[in-house]
Design a protein around this motif. Sequence first.
Motif, mmCIF file in Angstrom:
data_model
loop_
_atom_site.group_PDB
_atom_site.id
_atom_site.type_symbol
_atom_site.label_atom_id
_atom_site.label_comp_id
_atom_site.label_asym_id
_atom_site.label_seq_id
_atom_site.Cartn_x
_atom_site.Cartn_y
_atom_site.Cartn_z
ATOM 1 N N PRO A 5 0.836 -1.203 0.000
ATOM 2 C CA PRO A 5 0.000 0.000 0.000
ATOM 3 C C PRO A 5 0.870 1.252 0.000
ATOM 4 O O PRO A 5 1.929 1.291 0.622
ATOM 5 C CB PRO A 5 -0.795 -0.121 1.307
ATOM 6 C CG PRO A 5 -0.792 -1.589 1.616
ATOM 7 C CD PRO A 5 0.529 -2.096 1.144
ATOM 8 N N GLY A 6 0.405 2.266 -0.711
ATOM 9 C CA GLY A 6 1.140 3.527 -0.771
ATOM 10 C C GLY A 6 2.047 3.649 -1.971
ATOM 11 O O GLY A 6 2.628 4.719 -2.205
ATOM 12 N N VAL A 7 2.197 2.571 -2.754
ATOM 13 C CA VAL A 7 3.069 2.619 -3.929
ATOM 14 C C VAL A 7 2.273 2.998 -5.177
ATOM 15 O O VAL A 7 2.672 3.864 -5.957
ATOM 16 C CB VAL A 7 3.770 1.256 -4.148
ATOM 17 C CG1 VAL A 7 4.457 1.228 -5.505
ATOM 18 C CG2 VAL A 7 4.782 1.024 -3.039
ATOM 19 N N GLY A 9 -0.515 4.531 -7.682
ATOM 20 C CA GLY A 9 -1.069 5.888 -7.792
ATOM 21 C C GLY A 9 -0.567 6.574 -9.054
ATOM 22 O O GLY A 9 0.329 6.069 -9.752
ATOM 23 N N ARG A 51 4.501 4.054 -11.289
ATOM 24 C CA ARG A 51 4.937 3.853 -9.900
ATOM 25 C C ARG A 51 5.020 2.364 -9.555
ATOM 26 O O ARG A 51 5.976 1.923 -8.892
ATOM 27 C CB ARG A 51 3.971 4.563 -8.943
ATOM 28 C CG ARG A 51 4.091 6.082 -8.985
ATOM 29 C CD ARG A 51 2.979 6.738 -8.192
ATOM 30 N NE ARG A 51 3.050 6.394 -6.783
ATOM 31 C CZ ARG A 51 3.609 7.166 -5.834
ATOM 32 N NH1 ARG A 51 4.147 8.337 -6.168
ATOM 33 N NH2 ARG A 51 3.622 6.782 -4.574
ATOM 34 N N TRP A 55 8.570 0.469 -8.645
ATOM 35 C CA TRP A 55 8.752 -0.253 -7.384
ATOM 36 C C TRP A 55 9.339 -1.643 -7.624
ATOM 37 O O TRP A 55 10.234 -2.086 -6.914
ATOM 38 C CB TRP A 55 7.424 -0.354 -6.646
ATOM 39 C CG TRP A 55 7.484 -1.239 -5.445
ATOM 40 C CD1 TRP A 55 7.105 -2.546 -5.362
ATOM 41 C CD2 TRP A 55 8.007 -0.893 -4.156
ATOM 42 N NE1 TRP A 55 7.341 -3.046 -4.102
ATOM 43 C CE2 TRP A 55 7.898 -2.042 -3.338
ATOM 44 C CE3 TRP A 55 8.535 0.278 -3.611
ATOM 45 C CZ2 TRP A 55 8.304 -2.043 -2.013
ATOM 46 C CZ3 TRP A 55 8.934 0.275 -2.292
ATOM 47 C CH2 TRP A 55 8.826 -0.876 -1.502
ATOM 48 N N VAL A 63 8.930 1.918 1.656
ATOM 49 C CA VAL A 63 7.869 2.575 0.905
ATOM 50 C C VAL A 63 7.989 4.092 1.022
ATOM 51 O O VAL A 63 7.775 4.830 0.060
ATOM 52 C CB VAL A 63 6.484 2.102 1.390
ATOM 53 C CG1 VAL A 63 5.367 2.916 0.745
ATOM 54 C CG2 VAL A 63 6.287 0.625 1.088
ATOM 55 N N GLU A 64 8.354 4.543 2.214
ATOM 56 C CA GLU A 64 8.488 5.983 2.419
ATOM 57 C C GLU A 64 9.610 6.546 1.558
ATOM 58 O O GLU A 64 9.474 7.638 0.985
ATOM 59 C CB GLU A 64 8.756 6.276 3.895
ATOM 60 C CG GLU A 64 8.831 7.766 4.225
ATOM 61 C CD GLU A 64 7.541 8.502 3.858
ATOM 62 O OE1 GLU A 64 7.648 9.720 3.530
ATOM 63 O OE2 GLU A 64 6.465 7.897 3.882
ATOM 64 N N ARG A 67 8.292 6.810 -1.956
ATOM 65 C CA ARG A 67 7.355 7.916 -2.112
ATOM 66 C C ARG A 67 8.073 9.263 -2.142
ATOM 67 O O ARG A 67 7.688 10.172 -2.884
ATOM 68 C CB ARG A 67 6.325 7.875 -0.973
ATOM 69 C CG ARG A 67 5.430 6.638 -1.017
ATOM 70 C CD ARG A 67 4.450 6.607 0.127
ATOM 71 N NE ARG A 67 3.508 7.725 0.068
ATOM 72 C CZ ARG A 67 2.564 7.945 0.968
ATOM 73 N NH1 ARG A 67 2.457 7.132 2.027
ATOM 74 N NH2 ARG A 67 1.741 8.954 0.844
ATOM 75 N N ARG A 71 7.950 11.728 -5.270
ATOM 76 C CA ARG A 71 7.443 13.085 -5.059
ATOM 77 C C ARG A 71 8.365 14.111 -5.716
ATOM 78 O O ARG A 71 7.908 15.096 -6.311
ATOM 79 C CB ARG A 71 7.306 13.369 -3.568
ATOM 80 C CG ARG A 71 6.553 14.683 -3.257
ATOM 81 C CD ARG A 71 6.380 14.901 -1.763
ATOM 82 N NE ARG A 71 5.620 13.825 -1.156
ATOM 83 C CZ ARG A 71 6.129 12.967 -0.275
ATOM 84 N NH1 ARG A 71 7.396 13.052 0.106
ATOM 85 N NH2 ARG A 71 5.383 12.014 0.250
#
Length: 233
Positions: A5-7, A9, A51, A55, A63-64, A67, A71
């Motif tokens: 999750p979070g990857v 988008g 994205r 990954w 993950v951070e 991101r 960004r």
Amino acid sequence: MDVPPGVKGWSWGAFWLNWVWAVFNKTWIGLLALVPVVNLVMPFVLGFKGREWAWRKGSWRSVEHFRQVQRKWDIAGWVLLAAVVVVAGVAAFVANRPYSSAEPIQTTQESRPEGAELPKAARSDAPYPLPRVGYTPLNLAAAMIEAGIDGPWPSELESYLEEPKDYWRKCVEGGMSFSNRLGGLKGAEAREWAEQSCRQTASDFFECLDGKSLAAGVACIKKVTDEYGQTGD
């Protein structure tokens, strides 16, 4: 490889920078953005799937970390877009800014800048006001001939600008001869009529040429000389 999750988008960096983003993120399918026609679709594909592909291809600490890097790519993409818009706007402004004349400035040694006056020595002793022009008398005569203004007019206009005293003398002498031959005027009366006629002609030329482009000046002169031909002046 599962995508945490979070990857997933939308990726603005992949969308705007497409193949450049693909190289740095080892997403080689993104190089299809260099292929004609395909490059119309590939930015959207990269924006949607980029994205996720990045990954799976990269070695990310977390993950951070992923991101944060993506960004930065997003910001870079928007900065590039803003730069393109600014450059395009400046280029459009420069290309469409108004000019003082539609005519190109001559580049020969004889040429003068647009709107430049004739030499002061020629103006100081001129018996009539001389117009401000951005071309040489020779340029004017050549343009008149090209426009179909024949007879003595091209050489007269050249003399009118280049040698005002000589032009005035010949104009007055010719006017006196004309008034004497056809009007029966003598002496002072003949000279007065000739000078009045020459002042009117010089005034017409001035109105046609002062501050005007070469094309506009020639068009006006043609109209004036046509009227002279009809009236017999």
